[in-house]
Design a protein around this motif. Structure first.
Motif, mmCIF file in Angstrom:
data_model
loop_
_atom_site.group_PDB
_atom_site.id
_atom_site.type_symbol
_atom_site.label_atom_id
_atom_site.label_comp_id
_atom_site.label_asym_id
_atom_site.label_seq_id
_atom_site.Cartn_x
_atom_site.Cartn_y
_atom_site.Cartn_z
ATOM 1 N N GLY A 106 0.752 -1.155 -0.009
ATOM 2 C CA GLY A 106 0.058 0.007 0.010
ATOM 3 C C GLY A 106 0.874 1.222 -0.037
ATOM 4 O O GLY A 106 1.936 1.252 0.507
ATOM 5 N N VAL A 107 0.593 2.312 -0.572
ATOM 6 C CA VAL A 107 0.720 3.584 -0.539
ATOM 7 C C VAL A 107 -0.134 4.523 0.040
ATOM 8 O O VAL A 107 -1.442 4.818 -0.337
ATOM 9 C CB VAL A 107 1.066 4.274 -2.071
ATOM 10 N N VAL A 108 0.211 4.809 1.436
ATOM 11 C CA VAL A 108 -0.947 5.435 2.328
ATOM 12 C C VAL A 108 -0.496 6.884 2.395
ATOM 13 O O VAL A 108 0.678 7.211 2.603
ATOM 14 C CB VAL A 108 -0.950 4.760 3.708
ATOM 15 N N PHE A 109 -1.865 7.296 2.282
ATOM 16 C CA PHE A 109 -1.743 9.037 2.414
ATOM 17 C C PHE A 109 -2.423 9.474 3.486
ATOM 18 O O PHE A 109 -3.438 9.014 4.123
ATOM 19 C CB PHE A 109 -2.247 9.796 1.265
ATOM 20 N N GLU A 134 -6.103 -15.552 0.622
ATOM 21 C CA GLU A 134 -6.495 -14.215 0.748
ATOM 22 C C GLU A 134 -6.168 -13.522 -0.645
ATOM 23 O O GLU A 134 -5.670 -13.684 -1.505
ATOM 24 C CB GLU A 134 -5.417 -13.704 1.728
ATOM 25 N N SER A 135 -7.175 -12.556 -0.668
ATOM 26 C CA SER A 135 -7.304 -11.522 -1.823
ATOM 27 C C SER A 135 -6.138 -10.634 -1.799
ATOM 28 O O SER A 135 -5.705 -10.130 -0.436
ATOM 29 C CB SER A 135 -8.516 -10.966 -1.920
ATOM 30 N N SER A 136 -5.607 -9.878 -2.687
ATOM 31 C CA SER A 136 -4.511 -8.790 -2.841
ATOM 32 C C SER A 136 -5.110 -7.651 -1.901
ATOM 33 O O SER A 136 -4.248 -7.097 -1.385
ATOM 34 C CB SER A 136 -4.164 -8.384 -4.204
ATOM 35 N N ARG A 137 -6.306 -7.370 -2.120
ATOM 36 C CA ARG A 137 -7.000 -6.123 -1.331
ATOM 37 C C ARG A 137 -6.807 -6.406 0.255
ATOM 38 O O ARG A 137 -6.562 -5.330 0.671
ATOM 39 C CB ARG A 137 -8.412 -5.721 -2.093
ATOM 40 N N VAL A 138 -7.250 -7.603 0.418
ATOM 41 C CA VAL A 138 -7.258 -7.593 1.810
ATOM 42 C C VAL A 138 -5.775 -7.895 2.349
ATOM 43 O O VAL A 138 -5.612 -7.168 3.733
ATOM 44 C CB VAL A 138 -7.907 -9.043 2.276
ATOM 45 N N ALA A 139 -4.861 -8.347 1.703
ATOM 46 C CA ALA A 139 -3.707 -8.500 2.214
ATOM 47 C C ALA A 139 -2.684 -7.401 2.149
ATOM 48 O O ALA A 139 -2.087 -6.909 3.077
ATOM 49 C CB ALA A 139 -2.988 -9.462 1.155
ATOM 50 N N ALA A 140 -3.281 -6.261 1.114
ATOM 51 C CA ALA A 140 -2.519 -5.016 1.255
ATOM 52 C C ALA A 140 -2.631 -4.466 2.472
ATOM 53 O O ALA A 140 -1.956 -3.660 3.152
ATOM 54 C CB ALA A 140 -2.998 -4.021 0.000
ATOM 55 N N VAL A 141 -4.163 -4.055 3.014
ATOM 56 C CA VAL A 141 -4.425 -3.480 4.321
ATOM 57 C C VAL A 141 -3.823 -3.984 5.320
ATOM 58 O O VAL A 141 -3.333 -3.521 6.196
ATOM 59 C CB VAL A 141 -6.024 -3.323 4.331
ATOM 60 N N ARG A 142 -3.738 -5.318 5.546
ATOM 61 C CA ARG A 142 -3.301 -6.212 6.450
ATOM 62 C C ARG A 142 -1.841 -6.109 6.625
ATOM 63 O O ARG A 142 -1.381 -5.712 7.707
ATOM 64 C CB ARG A 142 -3.621 -7.818 6.390
ATOM 65 N N GLU A 155 -8.464 2.468 -1.228
ATOM 66 C CA GLU A 155 -9.344 3.546 -2.090
ATOM 67 C C GLU A 155 -9.216 2.858 -3.745
ATOM 68 O O GLU A 155 -10.096 2.516 -4.244
ATOM 69 C CB GLU A 155 -8.449 4.783 -2.492
ATOM 70 N N HIS A 156 -8.086 2.553 -4.147
ATOM 71 C CA HIS A 156 -8.009 2.075 -5.692
ATOM 72 C C HIS A 156 -6.595 1.484 -5.809
ATOM 73 O O HIS A 156 -5.742 1.803 -5.192
ATOM 74 C CB HIS A 156 -8.191 3.148 -6.606
ATOM 75 N N THR A 176 3.719 -8.006 -7.175
ATOM 76 C CA THR A 176 3.043 -7.118 -5.960
ATOM 77 C C THR A 176 1.807 -6.438 -6.647
ATOM 78 O O THR A 176 2.382 -5.392 -7.611
ATOM 79 C CB THR A 176 4.187 -6.239 -5.151
ATOM 80 N N LYS A 177 0.749 -6.517 -6.234
ATOM 81 C CA LYS A 177 -0.324 -5.448 -6.634
ATOM 82 C C LYS A 177 -0.517 -4.522 -5.616
ATOM 83 O O LYS A 177 -0.349 -4.761 -4.353
ATOM 84 C CB LYS A 177 -1.614 -6.142 -6.485
ATOM 85 N N TRP A 178 0.028 -3.172 -5.893
ATOM 86 C CA TRP A 178 -0.166 -1.945 -5.183
ATOM 87 C C TRP A 178 -1.535 -1.209 -5.041
ATOM 88 O O TRP A 178 -2.205 -1.154 -6.093
ATOM 89 C CB TRP A 178 0.845 -1.213 -5.883
ATOM 90 N N TYR A 179 -1.884 -0.436 -3.813
ATOM 91 C CA TYR A 179 -3.010 0.039 -3.810
ATOM 92 C C TYR A 179 -2.921 1.319 -3.028
ATOM 93 O O TYR A 179 -2.071 1.395 -2.203
ATOM 94 C CB TYR A 179 -4.115 -0.901 -3.057
ATOM 95 N N GLN A 180 -3.631 2.312 -3.527
ATOM 96 C CA GLN A 180 -3.710 3.678 -2.780
ATOM 97 C C GLN A 180 -4.663 3.611 -1.732
ATOM 98 O O GLN A 180 -5.596 3.128 -1.892
ATOM 99 C CB GLN A 180 -3.964 4.694 -3.798
ATOM 100 N N MET A 181 -4.121 4.129 -0.423
ATOM 101 C CA MET A 181 -4.941 4.068 0.565
ATOM 102 C C MET A 181 -4.826 5.369 1.698
ATOM 103 O O MET A 181 -4.081 6.254 1.300
ATOM 104 C CB MET A 181 -4.403 3.118 1.582
ATOM 105 N N ALA A 182 -5.970 5.602 2.376
ATOM 106 C CA ALA A 182 -6.060 6.846 3.253
ATOM 107 C C ALA A 182 -6.076 6.280 4.629
ATOM 108 O O ALA A 182 -6.561 5.215 5.051
ATOM 109 C CB ALA A 182 -7.237 7.372 2.818
ATOM 110 N N CYS A 183 -4.937 7.212 5.354
ATOM 111 C CA CYS A 183 -4.714 6.925 6.841
ATOM 112 C C CYS A 183 -6.119 7.053 7.771
ATOM 113 O O CYS A 183 -6.883 8.063 7.409
ATOM 114 C CB CYS A 183 -3.613 7.529 7.376
#
Length: 232
Positions: A106-109, A134-142, A155-156, A176-183
């Motif tokens: 994740g790239v967290v802002f 596990e899905s990539s989306r769940v793994a990224a947040v974890r 986010e996306h 590696t699948k990368w996702y943008q996130m919000a803190c």
């Protein structure tokens, strides 16, 4: 598709891009140090210098390239761009030469600041392998929360990177699948020291750019992709 082999970018382009690349190269609009046609010239060690463009690449070209990269010192090589008529076949050959491991990050802002971690002497982004099922989306947040203590909302998706490394004598290709996130909450922010993370820091754009001078090519690729999405 771009694969970072020992932090060196290997770009794979399909046949639709071949004519444009050749035209731009002929007009000196692309800064390649050498252009070879795999149908006419076999890939040789002395060609692996600077920025190399290989036209009409085949699965055999890929096998030869990976063998040279694994067995010889090619410190003068900056990048390789392979243009393949059968792009899918070339991609599959790449993957077959390594053990593929799936990961997410994740790239967290937090406002205009980005979360970076300092691991093993380099600035990096939080990421890790997927658990079974596990899905990539769940793994990224974890992984973000495990490595930094920061709770974040996904986010996306940003992009997918592929990079190689060696583990216990085996050559690994990590997708590696990368996702943008919000803190959501950084009150428990702390580095996961058993993953060799020494520091965590929120950085603005200027400080992030400076940190990227001591990072990996694949991480700079992710940051560039984020900036393109923001500015595009």
């Amino acid at each position: 598709m771009t694969i970072f082999i020992d932090d060196r970018p290997i770009h794979l382009k399909g046949a639709k891009q071949a004519t444009r690349l050749q035209d731009e190269a002929a007009a000196n609009q692309l800064e390649y140090d050498l252009i070879i046609d795999a149908r006419l010239d076999g890939l040789k060690l002395n060609a692996l210098k600077g920025h190399l463009l290989v036209l009409n690449a085949t699965p055999g070209t890929v096998e030869k390239l990976v063998g040279l990269l694994n067995n010889y010192n090619v410190s003068e090589l900056n990048s390789v761009t392979l243009v393949a008529v059968e792009k899918k076949a070339v991609e599959e050959k790449f993957k077959s030469l390594f053990k593929v491991v799936k990961a997410a990050g994740g790239v967290v802002f937090k406002g205009d600041k980005m979360l970076l971690i300092f691991r093993r002497g380099k600035w990096d982004l939080p990421k890790g392998k997927l658990d079974d099922g596990e899905s990539s989306r769940v793994a990224a947040v974890r992984e973000v929360e495990e490595e930094t203590g920061v709770k974040a909302a996904l986010e996306h998706r940003i992009c997918t990177t592929w990079h190689t490394y060696t583990l216990n004598g085996s050559r690994i290709l990590k997708r590696t699948k990368w996702y943008q996130m919000a803190c959501l909450d950084d009150s428990q922010m702390t580095p996961q020291t058993d993953e060799d993370i020494d520091r965590i820091e929120w950085m603005d754009a200027k400080k992030t750019a400076l940190a990227m001078t001591n990072s990996f090519s694949s991480i700079r690729f992710v940051i560039d992709s984020v900036n393109e999405q923001v500015n595009g």
